[in-house]
Design a protein around this motif. Sequence first.
Motif, short mmCIF file in Angstrom:
data_model
loop_
_atom_site.label_atom_id
_atom_site.label_comp_id
_atom_site.label_asym_id
_atom_site.label_seq_id
_atom_site.Cartn_x
_atom_site.Cartn_y
_atom_site.Cartn_z
N LEU A 1 10.38 -13.08 6.42
CA LEU A 1 9.07 -13.24 5.80
C LEU A 1 8.29 -14.37 6.47
O LEU A 1 7.09 -14.23 6.76
CB LEU A 1 9.23 -13.52 4.31
N ARG A 2 8.95 -15.48 6.75
CA ARG A 2 8.30 -16.60 7.43
C ARG A 2 7.76 -16.17 8.79
O ARG A 2 6.65 -16.53 9.19
CB ARG A 2 9.27 -17.76 7.62
N GLN A 3 8.56 -15.39 9.50
CA GLN A 3 8.15 -14.94 10.82
C GLN A 3 6.91 -14.05 10.73
O GLN A 3 5.97 -14.19 11.52
CB GLN A 3 9.30 -14.20 11.50
N ARG A 4 6.89 -13.15 9.78
CA ARG A 4 5.73 -12.26 9.61
C ARG A 4 4.48 -13.05 9.21
O ARG A 4 3.38 -12.78 9.68
CB ARG A 4 6.03 -11.17 8.59
N LEU A 5 4.66 -14.04 8.33
CA LEU A 5 3.53 -14.85 7.90
C LEU A 5 2.98 -15.68 9.05
O LEU A 5 1.76 -15.82 9.20
CB LEU A 5 3.96 -15.77 6.75
N ASN B 1 -3.28 -14.31 13.74
CA ASN B 1 -4.09 -13.11 13.97
C ASN B 1 -3.31 -12.00 14.66
O ASN B 1 -3.87 -11.19 15.40
CB ASN B 1 -5.35 -13.44 14.79
N GLN B 2 -2.00 -11.95 14.41
CA GLN B 2 -1.15 -10.92 14.99
C GLN B 2 -0.58 -10.07 13.86
O GLN B 2 0.52 -10.31 13.38
CB GLN B 2 -0.02 -11.55 15.81
N GLY B 3 -1.34 -9.12 13.41
CA GLY B 3 -0.89 -8.28 12.32
C GLY B 3 -1.87 -7.16 12.05
O GLY B 3 -2.96 -7.11 12.63
N SER B 4 -1.49 -6.26 11.16
CA SER B 4 -2.30 -5.09 10.84
C SER B 4 -2.70 -5.14 9.37
O SER B 4 -2.18 -5.95 8.59
CB SER B 4 -1.49 -3.82 11.08
N LEU C 1 -0.91 -7.09 6.01
CA LEU C 1 -1.64 -7.86 5.01
C LEU C 1 -1.30 -7.37 3.60
O LEU C 1 -1.00 -8.17 2.70
CB LEU C 1 -3.14 -7.75 5.27
N GLY C 2 -1.35 -6.07 3.41
CA GLY C 2 -1.07 -5.50 2.10
C GLY C 2 0.38 -5.66 1.67
O GLY C 2 0.66 -6.01 0.52
N GLU C 3 1.30 -5.40 2.60
CA GLU C 3 2.72 -5.51 2.28
C GLU C 3 3.10 -6.95 1.93
O GLU C 3 3.83 -7.21 0.95
CB GLU C 3 3.57 -5.02 3.46
N LEU C 4 2.60 -7.91 2.71
CA LEU C 4 2.94 -9.31 2.46
C LEU C 4 2.29 -9.82 1.18
O LEU C 4 2.87 -10.64 0.46
CB LEU C 4 2.52 -10.17 3.66
N ASP C 5 1.10 -9.34 0.87
CA ASP C 5 0.45 -9.72 -0.38
C ASP C 5 1.31 -9.30 -1.56
O ASP C 5 1.50 -10.06 -2.52
CB ASP C 5 -0.93 -9.07 -0.45
N HIS C 6 1.85 -8.09 -1.48
CA HIS C 6 2.72 -7.60 -2.56
C HIS C 6 4.03 -8.38 -2.61
O HIS C 6 4.46 -8.82 -3.69
CB HIS C 6 3.00 -6.10 -2.35
N GLN C 7 4.69 -8.55 -1.47
CA GLN C 7 5.97 -9.26 -1.44
C GLN C 7 5.84 -10.68 -1.96
O GLN C 7 6.67 -11.16 -2.74
CB GLN C 7 6.52 -9.27 -0.01
N THR D 1 -1.67 -19.33 2.34
CA THR D 1 -2.76 -19.21 3.29
C THR D 1 -2.24 -18.59 4.59
O THR D 1 -1.27 -19.06 5.17
CB THR D 1 -3.39 -20.57 3.60
N VAL D 2 -2.92 -17.54 5.04
CA VAL D 2 -2.56 -16.93 6.32
C VAL D 2 -3.69 -17.02 7.34
O VAL D 2 -3.49 -16.77 8.53
CB VAL D 2 -2.12 -15.45 6.16
#
Length: 368
Positions: free
Chosen positions: A44-48, A54-57, A61-67, A99-100
């Motif tokens: 999770l830290r790595q994805r955040l 600015n490396q994401g889709s 954004l939606g998946e991490l908001d839910h998690q 904050t992302v």
Amino acid sequence: MDKTAFLGLMSGTSMDGIDAVLVSFSDHTLTLHATHTQAYPDTLRQRLTRLSQNQGSPDDLGELDHQLGCLFGEAARQVLEKSPLSAVDVAAIGSHGQTVRHQPKCKTPFSIQLGDPNIIVEATGIPTVADFRRRDIAAGGEGAPLVPAFHRAYFGQSNEDRCILNIGGIANISWLSGDNSDDASGFDTGPGNGLMDAWCLHQTGRHYDENGRWANEGRIDQNLLSDMLSDGYFAQQAPKSTGKEKFNLDWIQTMLNRHPEVRPADVQRTLLELTVITIVRQLPQSSPQLKIYACGGGVKNSVLMAELQKACLPFSVHSTQELGLDPQWVEATAFAWLAKQTLLKLPGNVPKVTGAIGNRILGAIYWP
């Protein structure tokens, strides 16, 4: 509103987890009932971190908001389990979110915090206040830092000039004048632990340099330090705020492209010195009796704190523990207090700090 207990949830720019506090407020005093830290899994830290750069889709954004909503909800449940209170005793949860991306100075200013408050409400049954930063940005402000209002309310003291120094991933200061209890100013000074953590992880696989031991093995490279200090952010006038979208591993690598000969341990020591200097240079110099009270994860880095104390002389550096609040829980407590302000329809920003055109009630309320 007759309930005095509030629950604060905070995850900062270090992106290492969620601090949760259950606290009651009464006049200018507070009672901390329970605390809890909910660590982030490494994936999770790595994805955040990638998303913050600015490396994401949109799916990320939606998946991490839910998690994150689920994790924030779990943190709230855990701190309640540790306390003598129950959910029905809590007036509201104040959730900062994670904050992302924070871009208050671009053509279309914005700040994005993840951690769906709808999920927190479903998990706890407690009204939740979230999305604190965007109202201030809509009013022309930076949306950060927001903690000076809380610092002023609970740490301000007549006849003593105080600086509350928070060293998280990013460092920020709140200047509290002893001559005027209503006066407060503050801003992000620049990198706190964030650059040191990023370099330590890149070079050693460890998420942070425990007690600054690795940095202590290195030496300051003055040429590299001078190059780092030439970054335009440090010369900007307040109001100003920043985050990982600027001060990150890529920022370090850009500097090292011009200084490829610097040893890794020396880079770490130089990054620690950068944090110290960029804090000290921006302390208010008008008060010879200024007392500095530090909080945040940086307080646990003994080398950082020792170097900071030397650089701050003749000012003295203390812990917010001396003011009655453990350094680890200051920011989470601040967002519990901001939730209280919102429910009471009172402002939570300090326009002098953020640059907003006026006082604003912050956040959106999500009801059970």
